[in-house]
Design a protein around this motif. Structure first.
Motif, short mmCIF file in Angstrom:
data_model
loop_
_atom_site.label_atom_id
_atom_site.label_comp_id
_atom_site.label_asym_id
_atom_site.label_seq_id
_atom_site.Cartn_x
_atom_site.Cartn_y
_atom_site.Cartn_z
N ARG A 1 0.83 -1.20 0.00
CA ARG A 1 0.00 0.00 0.00
C ARG A 1 0.87 1.26 0.00
O ARG A 1 2.00 1.24 0.50
N MET A 2 0.36 2.33 -0.58
CA MET A 2 1.09 3.59 -0.57
C MET A 2 1.12 4.15 0.85
O MET A 2 0.09 4.23 1.52
N SER A 3 2.29 4.56 1.30
CA SER A 3 2.46 5.11 2.63
C SER A 3 2.18 6.61 2.60
O SER A 3 2.85 7.36 1.88
N VAL A 4 1.19 7.06 3.38
CA VAL A 4 0.79 8.47 3.39
C VAL A 4 0.97 9.03 4.80
O VAL A 4 0.53 8.42 5.78
N VAL A 5 1.61 10.18 4.89
CA VAL A 5 1.75 10.88 6.16
C VAL A 5 0.90 12.14 6.10
O VAL A 5 1.04 12.96 5.19
N ALA A 6 -0.02 12.29 7.06
CA ALA A 6 -0.88 13.47 7.15
C ALA A 6 -0.44 14.33 8.33
O ALA A 6 -0.01 13.81 9.36
N GLN B 1 -5.70 13.77 7.54
CA GLN B 1 -5.76 12.32 7.70
C GLN B 1 -7.10 11.78 7.20
O GLN B 1 -7.16 10.76 6.50
N PHE B 2 -8.19 12.46 7.56
CA PHE B 2 -9.53 12.01 7.16
C PHE B 2 -9.64 11.96 5.64
O PHE B 2 -10.15 10.98 5.07
N LEU B 3 -9.17 13.00 4.97
CA LEU B 3 -9.22 13.01 3.50
C LEU B 3 -8.39 11.87 2.92
O LEU B 3 -8.86 11.17 2.01
N VAL C 1 -2.26 5.21 6.19
CA VAL C 1 -2.15 6.61 6.60
C VAL C 1 -1.74 6.72 8.06
O VAL C 1 -2.31 6.05 8.93
N GLU C 2 -0.76 7.56 8.33
CA GLU C 2 -0.42 7.89 9.71
C GLU C 2 -0.42 9.41 9.84
O GLU C 2 -0.16 10.13 8.88
N THR C 3 -0.72 9.89 11.04
CA THR C 3 -0.77 11.33 11.28
C THR C 3 0.36 11.76 12.21
O THR C 3 0.77 11.00 13.10
N LEU C 4 0.87 12.96 11.98
CA LEU C 4 1.92 13.49 12.83
C LEU C 4 1.38 14.02 14.15
O LEU C 4 2.11 14.13 15.13
#
Length: 341
Positions: A42-47, A53-55, A66-69
């Motif tokens: 899966r593509m790794s996304v940092v919000a 993050q919700f988007l 998705v992970e959030t800072l």
């Protein structure tokens, strides 16, 4: 929640910032630091924080991790990044963030060398910050007879205790306007399709579905706040300017953009007059910010208090499990306080 006050303590000291920069640069130099994907492909996304993050989660679906800072319960502007977090930025397949809200994040992203970066404000138009929003609501919501604040000057900078806060000219709280938030969602969707073309159709479908939900939310707010006994609401700080502008309301804040600042006696006196003139019966506070001044104002004027959530993060105290649920709780609170028909 606010853009950082430039006179507050710096989020990252020069020493730490230098070490952070070196850490990010060294990671970026080591063969991209990673493939931008997780072990399961899966593509790794940092919000940067919850609204981003919700988007990312709704649009990316099963194709992204998705992970959030910013952890729930932490005010976004107070965020300090550790070495692991800055390293994740350089390894991410995509970063989704809102520039101008978290200086530490802005700096780390600039240094990360990440190829796919979505910056929210590039996909919608911003307005001036806080109390300086243009309160010209007459065209879209003409049903607030007797509550046309368009000609009034709501610039409290000189006597409202808001001077000295270098927040920049633009208000970052765009996600509290479902229409602007949908515009950002479309930008995120296009960026995901470019970063991961194999799943572009799914990203497009998910973006379309989310945009439709946000348009529905917009209609619920528009219909639910069309006729009210007053159009003025008082909040802890100026987070809801876009929402007020969208639905023909007038936000008056106790503390301006910075929830930690103390209002001046002149501003408190001014609010007393606004409460009487606009028949305000409720003062809103935020669970994440100090409510001492708001409750003092409410006590002095025998007003009710309620929560208006800026949706910076979802905690066990939140009135809903996600952005849409919390925003509908906000709508219900506003309808009650404003005497919606």
């Amino acid at each position: 929640m606010t853009v950082m006050n430039a006179r507050r303590r710096p989020l990252i000291s020069a020493t730490v910032a230098g070490a952070t920069a070196l850490g990010v640069l060294s990671l970026a130099a080591c063969g991209e630091g990673g493939s931008g994907t997780t072990e399961d492909g899966r593509m790794s996304v940092v919000a940067s924080f919850y609204p981003m993050q919700f988007l990312a989660e709704r649009i990316g679906g099963d194709h992204v991790s998705v992970e959030t800072l910013t952890e729930p319960g932490v005010e976004p502007h107070d965020l300090e990044l550790n070495a692991k977090q800055t390293g994740r930025l350089s390894e991410a397949g995509m970063i989704v963030y809102l520039k101008g809200l978290q200086p530490a994040v802005d700096e780390a992203i600039d240094q990360s060398g990440a190829e796919h970066v979505v910056e929210a404000t590039e996909h919608t138009e911003l307005s001036e910050s806080g109390d300086d929003h243009d309160h010209d609501h007459g065209d879209d919501h003409g049903d607030h007879e007797g509550h046309d604040h368009g000609d009034e000057d709501h610039d409290h900078g000189d006597e409202g205790g808001h001077e000295g806060h270098d927040h920049g000219p633009l208000d970052p709280h765009l996600w509290l306007d479902p229409v602007k938030y949908a515009e950002v969602a479309e930008g995120v969707g296009k960026a995901m399709a470019e970063a991961d073309p194999d799943n572009a159709d799914d990203y497009a479908d998910n973006t379309s579905a989310l945009a439709k939900e946000l348009r529905t939310l917009d209609k619920e707010f528009s219909d639910g706040l069309k006729k009210t006994s007053t159009s003025t609401f008082i909040t802890t700080h100026s987070a809801f300017g876009y929402l007020a502008d969208r639905y023909g309301l007038d936000e008056e804040s106790v503390a301006g953009l910075d929830p930690e600042s103390e209002p001046s006696p002149a501003r408190m006196k001014e609010l007393h007059g606004i409460v009487r003139a606009e028949k305000v019966n409720t003062v809103f506070f935020e669970q994440i910010a100090s409510d001492r001044t708001v409750k003092s104002l409410a006590g002095d004027l025998k007003l009710k208090t309620d929560v208006l959530d800026p949706v910076e993060g979802i905690t066990k105290e939140s009135r809903g499990k996600n952005y849409l649920e919390v925003m509908r709780a906000n709508l219900a609170a506003l309808q009650k306080a404003l005497g919606a028909e």
